[in-house]
Enzyme design. Structure first.
Site, mmCIF file in Angstrom:
data_model
loop_
_atom_site.group_PDB
_atom_site.id
_atom_site.type_symbol
_atom_site.label_atom_id
_atom_site.label_comp_id
_atom_site.label_asym_id
_atom_site.label_seq_id
_atom_site.Cartn_x
_atom_site.Cartn_y
_atom_site.Cartn_z
ATOM 1 N N ASP A 90 -5.563 8.451 -13.687
ATOM 2 C CA ASP A 90 -5.241 9.800 -12.702
ATOM 3 C C ASP A 90 -4.436 10.669 -13.900
ATOM 4 O O ASP A 90 -4.593 10.499 -14.936
ATOM 5 C CB ASP A 90 -4.165 9.429 -11.696
ATOM 6 C CG ASP A 90 -2.888 9.048 -12.266
ATOM 7 O OD1 ASP A 90 -2.480 8.791 -13.393
ATOM 8 O OD2 ASP A 90 -1.940 8.439 -11.569
ATOM 9 N N SER A 91 -4.274 12.037 -13.470
ATOM 10 C CA SER A 91 -3.654 13.214 -14.102
ATOM 11 C C SER A 91 -2.089 13.328 -14.605
ATOM 12 O O SER A 91 -1.712 13.842 -15.095
ATOM 13 C CB SER A 91 -4.028 14.367 -13.495
ATOM 14 O OG SER A 91 -3.701 14.642 -12.558
ATOM 15 N N GLY A 92 -1.440 12.349 -13.668
ATOM 16 C CA GLY A 92 0.025 12.644 -13.650
ATOM 17 C C GLY A 92 0.510 13.496 -12.633
ATOM 18 O O GLY A 92 1.703 13.722 -12.165
ATOM 19 N N GLY A 93 -0.218 14.363 -11.883
ATOM 20 C CA GLY A 93 0.197 15.099 -11.110
ATOM 21 C C GLY A 93 0.650 14.693 -9.784
ATOM 22 O O GLY A 93 1.690 15.254 -9.349
ATOM 23 N N ASP A 145 -3.445 18.301 -10.849
ATOM 24 C CA ASP A 145 -3.555 19.148 -9.695
ATOM 25 C C ASP A 145 -2.218 19.233 -9.156
ATOM 26 O O ASP A 145 -1.128 18.551 -9.716
ATOM 27 C CB ASP A 145 -4.483 18.487 -8.657
ATOM 28 C CG ASP A 145 -3.911 16.784 -8.270
ATOM 29 O OD1 ASP A 145 -3.334 16.452 -9.142
ATOM 30 O OD2 ASP A 145 -3.874 16.537 -7.055
ATOM 31 N N ASP A 264 -8.268 3.803 -4.138
ATOM 32 C CA ASP A 264 -7.153 3.135 -4.883
ATOM 33 C C ASP A 264 -6.089 3.118 -4.066
ATOM 34 O O ASP A 264 -5.876 4.074 -3.412
ATOM 35 C CB ASP A 264 -6.882 3.779 -6.157
ATOM 36 C CG ASP A 264 -6.107 5.129 -5.975
ATOM 37 O OD1 ASP A 264 -6.608 6.080 -5.434
ATOM 38 O OD2 ASP A 264 -4.742 5.241 -6.281
ATOM 39 N N CYS A 302 -11.824 -16.629 3.222
ATOM 40 C CA CYS A 302 -11.618 -15.885 1.858
ATOM 41 C C CYS A 302 -11.736 -17.087 0.621
ATOM 42 O O CYS A 302 -11.336 -18.137 0.785
ATOM 43 C CB CYS A 302 -10.154 -15.425 1.843
ATOM 44 S SG CYS A 302 -9.903 -14.831 0.243
ATOM 45 N N CYS A 304 -10.476 -16.897 -2.393
ATOM 46 C CA CYS A 304 -9.593 -16.646 -3.387
ATOM 47 C C CYS A 304 -8.893 -17.886 -3.918
ATOM 48 O O CYS A 304 -8.798 -18.953 -3.254
ATOM 49 C CB CYS A 304 -8.599 -15.605 -3.090
ATOM 50 S SG CYS A 304 -7.094 -15.967 -2.243
ATOM 51 N N CYS A 307 -6.509 -19.202 -1.118
ATOM 52 C CA CYS A 307 -6.929 -19.686 -0.114
ATOM 53 C C CYS A 307 -7.825 -21.084 -0.131
ATOM 54 O O CYS A 307 -7.929 -21.838 0.780
ATOM 55 C CB CYS A 307 -7.915 -18.625 0.763
ATOM 56 S SG CYS A 307 -6.943 -17.247 1.122
ATOM 57 N N HIS A 333 -4.772 -12.999 -3.509
ATOM 58 C CA HIS A 333 -5.479 -12.770 -2.243
ATOM 59 C C HIS A 333 -5.602 -11.427 -1.741
ATOM 60 O O HIS A 333 -6.924 -11.187 -0.947
ATOM 61 C CB HIS A 333 -4.748 -13.570 -1.081
ATOM 62 C CG HIS A 333 -5.157 -13.488 0.329
ATOM 63 N ND1 HIS A 333 -6.150 -14.147 0.698
ATOM 64 C CD2 HIS A 333 -4.825 -12.699 1.297
ATOM 65 C CE1 HIS A 333 -6.665 -13.599 1.871
ATOM 66 N NE2 HIS A 333 -5.644 -12.749 2.351
#
Ligand SMILES: [Zn+2]
Length: 372
Positions: A90-93, A145, A264, A302, A304, A307, A333
């Protein structure tokens, strides 16, 4: 080769492939967040095994600790964190503007704020955001941004849109890391006219992809989803679209339904740290006494490591005793649950059965858990 290929659509929902310097990313895709160059408590081999295809790193935090110079000296962010797949930074904004008490002043040139690490006055500009991300060597760099919180007056949103465009135009032509893609971020909050303006200003600058920013910042969900549809309608179909900051199962399904390709969120790992699991019966709080003698896995669909190996009763015991393994198992999980959910969504789009999959998935997720 184009950066993004659309491979199937079903209504507004899309499936595709994003090509990066460190590999291909099938979309829609959930990107686990590795704020400080680590997805909390999960190592890169485990991330791979969970099916993660791209991770996110955080420009703000990595700039202050340990610093992009140090990371560059050690071979860049991929080598530093031992993840050889795609990375988006990301840009940090978002950090600068969401930590409102640390904000000092913002003008057309950049933004001044106090670092959360030592309180020193610091300044971010599009030039610095480009420089940090070039040094980190991420596959996708984001433009700096201005992301205002929900409910600010319209003139504040308008300034955010204007400066975000101004900054993106400056950042666009600055040096980048090898093979690095650059995405712009559209703003405008819930204001339909400003959202249109932001896209109409940024799309002609021809970025590799576009993010829908300034949502999921405290507004109600229904208008947020409406703004997502609206924002997506102004973005070019041949470019990837990234909704910043959504990671609850229902929210993920709703933004995919509106034509979003990437998203995200820290939710899977943050939820794990509160002792909760995302499941097809809704969110389970493992601290609840009803799991004390529950021999079943967190979610019986699941695959994972949590599980396939451990019971709810055991994980509940670990969580209650604040054992590190409990938090790790819940993180593994929750990440797997979201990655699998998004893969199912992709397959449903490919089968042209997204709408029925979505209705079924939402009714399963919101069903009240059965008491035992
Ligand atoms: Zn699991």
């Amino acid at each position: 080769m184009s950066v993004f290929e659309l491979t199937a659509t079903d209504g507004p929902a899309r499936a595709g492939v994003l090509h990066t310097a460190h590999g291909n990313v099938p979309t829609p895709v959930f990107m686990p967040v590795g704020t400080k160059a680590t997805v909390k408590s999960v190592d890169p081999a485990e991330l791979r095994a969970l099916g993660a295809s791209i991770v996110l790193g955080n420009t703000y935090h990595l700039h202050f600790r340990p610093g992009e110079d140090l990371i560059a000296e050690l071979g860049g962010l991929h080598k530093f964190m031992a993840w050889d797949g795609p990375i988006l930074t990301d840009s940090g904004g978002f950090q600068v503007f969401s930590l409102r008490d640390t904000l000092i002043a913002s003008d057309d040139d950049g933004v001044t704020f106090r670092s959360v690490y030592d309180g020193s006055a610091e300044r971010f500009t599009p030039e610095l955001a480009a420089h940090i991300q070039a040094d980190l060597g991420s596959d996708i760099a984001m433009c700096l941004d201005i992301c205002p919180p929900a409910g600010v007056p319209r003139n504040e949103l308008e300034i955010a849109v204007r400066r975000t465009t101004l900054w993106a135009a400056r950042q666009r032509d600055l040096p980048r890391g090898p093979g690095q893609l650059r995405f712009a971020i559209t703003q405008g909050g819930l204001d339909t006219e400003l959202r249109r303006r932001s896209s109409e200003e940024l799309v002609p600058l021809d970025f590799d992809g576009y993010a829908i920013g300034g949502l999921s910042v405290g507004e109600l969900r229904a208008p947020m989803f409406e703004a997502t549809s609206h924002a997506a309608s102004f973005l070019p179909p041949e470019k990837p679209r990234y909704f910043m900051g959504i990671g609850d199962p229902e929210g993920v399904i709703e933004v995919i339904a509106r034509g979003v390709d990437m998203f995200d969120c820290v939710l899977p790992t943050r939820t794990a740290r509160t002792g909760s699991a995302l499941t097809w019966e809704g969110r389970l709080n493992l601290r609840n006494a009803r799991f004390a003698r529950d021999p079943r896995p967190l979610d019986d669909t699941c695959g994972c490591p949590a599980c396939t190996t451990f019971s709810r009763a055991y994980i509940r015991h670990l969580v209650n005793q604040e054992e590190i393994l409990g938090l790790r198992l819940l993180s593994l999980h929750n990440l797997r649950f979201l990655i699998d959910l998004v893969r199912e969504a992709r397959q449903a789009i490919e089968r042209k059965a997204f709408e029925s999959w979505r209705n079924d998935a939402l009714s399963r997720l919101t069903r009240q858990p059965v008491e035992h």
